[in-house]
Design a protein around this motif. Structure first.
Motif, short mmCIF file in Angstrom:
data_model
loop_
_atom_site.label_atom_id
_atom_site.label_comp_id
_atom_site.label_asym_id
_atom_site.label_seq_id
_atom_site.Cartn_x
_atom_site.Cartn_y
_atom_site.Cartn_z
N PRO A 163 0.83 -1.21 0.00
CA PRO A 163 0.00 0.00 0.00
C PRO A 163 0.87 1.26 0.00
O PRO A 163 2.00 1.24 0.50
N ARG A 164 0.32 2.35 -0.54
CA ARG A 164 1.09 3.59 -0.70
C ARG A 164 0.34 4.75 -0.08
O ARG A 164 -0.86 4.90 -0.26
N ILE A 165 1.09 5.58 0.65
CA ILE A 165 0.57 6.84 1.17
C ILE A 165 1.36 7.94 0.47
O ILE A 165 2.59 8.00 0.59
N THR A 166 0.66 8.78 -0.29
CA THR A 166 1.31 9.88 -1.01
C THR A 166 0.85 11.20 -0.40
O THR A 166 -0.35 11.44 -0.30
N VAL A 167 1.82 12.01 0.00
CA VAL A 167 1.54 13.32 0.58
C VAL A 167 2.01 14.36 -0.43
O VAL A 167 3.19 14.40 -0.78
N ILE A 168 1.09 15.20 -0.90
CA ILE A 168 1.42 16.27 -1.84
C ILE A 168 1.54 17.56 -1.04
O ILE A 168 0.60 17.97 -0.37
N ALA A 169 2.72 18.18 -1.11
CA ALA A 169 2.99 19.39 -0.33
C ALA A 169 3.46 20.51 -1.23
O ALA A 169 4.11 20.28 -2.25
N ASP A 170 3.14 21.74 -0.83
CA ASP A 170 3.55 22.92 -1.60
C ASP A 170 3.86 24.04 -0.64
O ASP A 170 3.34 24.07 0.48
N GLY A 171 4.70 24.95 -1.07
CA GLY A 171 5.06 26.10 -0.25
C GLY A 171 5.58 27.21 -1.11
O GLY A 171 5.71 27.08 -2.33
N ASP A 172 5.91 28.32 -0.49
CA ASP A 172 6.45 29.46 -1.24
C ASP A 172 7.84 29.16 -1.78
O ASP A 172 8.28 29.77 -2.74
N THR A 173 8.53 28.22 -1.16
CA THR A 173 9.81 27.74 -1.65
C THR A 173 9.56 26.38 -2.31
O THR A 173 8.88 25.54 -1.72
N ALA A 174 10.09 26.18 -3.50
CA ALA A 174 9.87 24.92 -4.21
C ALA A 174 10.36 23.74 -3.37
O ALA A 174 11.38 23.83 -2.69
#
Length: 169
Positions: A38-49
């Protein structure tokens, strides 16, 4: 059937503070119980790449937190990733984070523009577009933008284009 994995909501609640301290916000979590393992994918974003080193560091801390949860009774793969360029720009923060990037826009009147994202002020996007051999700065109300997607670029933009967009090379 229980998977022994936390839900999307549980993952977000558990990891949100850790990611925020690092300067990122969790945009999405996908718990894929059909993958093996099984896979847990966390998509994250911020002001810095999100670079590879930061993604790896966040994955290590996230893994430690997830492994500490009661009830996880199976192996899983954890992936921390950025949203990718295919994600549409739909909010002010997306345009702010795309500053200096080339985008394709579709406007409410059907017009399509390609240009480099500049500053966003008072719900108006500054877009640097090619006009013949030169560059023109256009002000576009965000309410007029129906669709916006970052373009993948394979060549360096001109210094003049970047200056007009308010970005560094």
């Amino acid at each position: 059937m229980t998977t022994g994995l936390p839900s999307q909501t549980q993952v977000i609640e558990l990891l949100d503070g850790e990611f925020a301290r690092a300067g990122y916000e969790i945009e999405d979590v996908v718990v894929d119980t059909h993958a093996r393992p099984p896979r847990i994918t966390v998509i994250a974003d911020g002001d810095t790449a999100l670079d590879l080193d930061t993604a790896a560091e966040l994955a290590r801390s996230a893994s430690a937190l997830l492994d500490g949860l009661d009830g996880i009774d199976e192996q899983y793969v954890l992936e921390v990733s950025s949203p990718g360029v295919e994600r549409p720009l739909t909010s002010e923060k997306h345009f702010r984070r795309a500053r200096g990037r080339k985008v394709d826009l579709t406007l409410a009147d059907g017009a399509q523009l390609t240009g480099r994202v500049g500053p966003l002020h008072d719900n108006t996007l500054t877009l640097v577009v090619r006009s013949g051999q030169d560059w023109t700065v256009r002000e576009i109300p965000t309410a007029q933008i129906v669709k916006a997607v970052v373009q993948v670029e394979f060549s360096r933009p001109s210094q003049r284009e970047l200056e007009l967009a308010g970005s560094e090379a």
